[in-house]
Design an enzyme around this catalytic site. Structure first.
Site, PDB file in Angstrom:
ATOM      1  N   HIS A   1       0.799  -1.228   0.000  1.00  0.00           N
ATOM      2  CA  HIS A   1       0.000   0.000   0.000  1.00  0.00           C
ATOM      3  C   HIS A   1       0.834   1.282   0.000  1.00  0.00           C
ATOM      4  O   HIS A   1       0.254   2.373  -0.033  1.00  0.00           O
ATOM      5  CB  HIS A   1      -0.918   0.021   1.226  1.00  0.00           C
ATOM      6  CG  HIS A   1      -0.150   0.182   2.498  1.00  0.00           C
ATOM      7  ND1 HIS A   1       0.551  -0.863   3.058  1.00  0.00           N
ATOM      8  CD2 HIS A   1       0.078   1.252   3.277  1.00  0.00           C
ATOM      9  CE1 HIS A   1       1.169  -0.421   4.153  1.00  0.00           C
ATOM     10  NE2 HIS A   1       0.899   0.859   4.301  1.00  0.00           N
TER      11      HIS A   1
ATOM     12  N   HIS B   1       1.789   7.030  -0.484  1.00  0.00           N
ATOM     13  CA  HIS B   1       0.878   6.204   0.326  1.00  0.00           C
ATOM     14  C   HIS B   1      -0.423   6.062  -0.447  1.00  0.00           C
ATOM     15  O   HIS B   1      -1.128   7.042  -0.667  1.00  0.00           O
ATOM     16  CB  HIS B   1       0.636   6.855   1.690  1.00  0.00           C
ATOM     17  CG  HIS B   1       0.180   5.885   2.724  1.00  0.00           C
ATOM     18  ND1 HIS B   1      -1.105   5.395   2.770  1.00  0.00           N
ATOM     19  CD2 HIS B   1       0.848   5.282   3.732  1.00  0.00           C
ATOM     20  CE1 HIS B   1      -1.209   4.547   3.778  1.00  0.00           C
ATOM     21  NE2 HIS B   1      -0.034   4.464   4.374  1.00  0.00           N
TER      22      HIS B   1
END
Length: 156
Positions: free
Chosen positions: A59, A74
């Site tokens: 992620h 992110h």
């Protein structure tokens, strides 16, 4: 002092970091930069700078430039809880990457289906001076940008 040009890792609407609905990012706790609200489709996230993949999680990833500037991408908020679901990595930790090189395929609809915000914060790690970041005009205007377009310049 040098300047590091940071590119948008995904296409979408550029937004100021202060507009990210997560205080860890909006308050600059991780560092300063900008964010991109991606289209609601499966997209490729690319390296915002050239350098070495310092950290790679499904992620999120950090690219360290040759000038030792660490840039964090992110993918979504609270997406660490998904244990990699909705993400496909295309590089390995330790790899050298070019700016614009595909790093992760990001299934935005799968993230939204889990009730999570898919916004993509991009920050210079450990940058504690908001004034060191010069956002691109697109960020200030909330304009739609393509991946690889300029997102901000960091004075390092």
């Amino acid at each position: 002092m040098s300047n590091t040009s940071v590119l948008a890792p995904v296409a979408g609407r550029a937004v100021p970091l202060s507009d990210v609905p997560d205080p860890v990012f909006s308050a600059g706790m991780v560092g300063y930069g900008a964010a991109v609200d991606p289209p609601r489709e499966v997209i490729d996230a690319v390296a915002p700078v050239a350098g070495k993949v310092l950290k790679l999680m499904p992620h999120a990833y950090v690219i360290m430039t040759p000038d030792n500037v660490g840039v964090l991408v992110h993918l979504g908020l609270d997406t660490v809880a998904l244990d990699g679901e909705g993400f496909t990595t295309h590089v390995s930790q330790g790899d050298d990457v070019a700016a614009g090189q595909k790093v992760i395929t990001y299934d935005v609809p799968a993230i939204e289906a889990k009730g999570l915000n898919p916004i993509v914060p991009v920050v210079v790690m450990d940058q504690r001076d908001a004034e060191a970041i010069t956002p691109a005009e697109a960020v200030l205007e909330g304009a739609v940008i393509a991946h690889g377009d300029g997102l901000f310049i960091a004075a390092t």
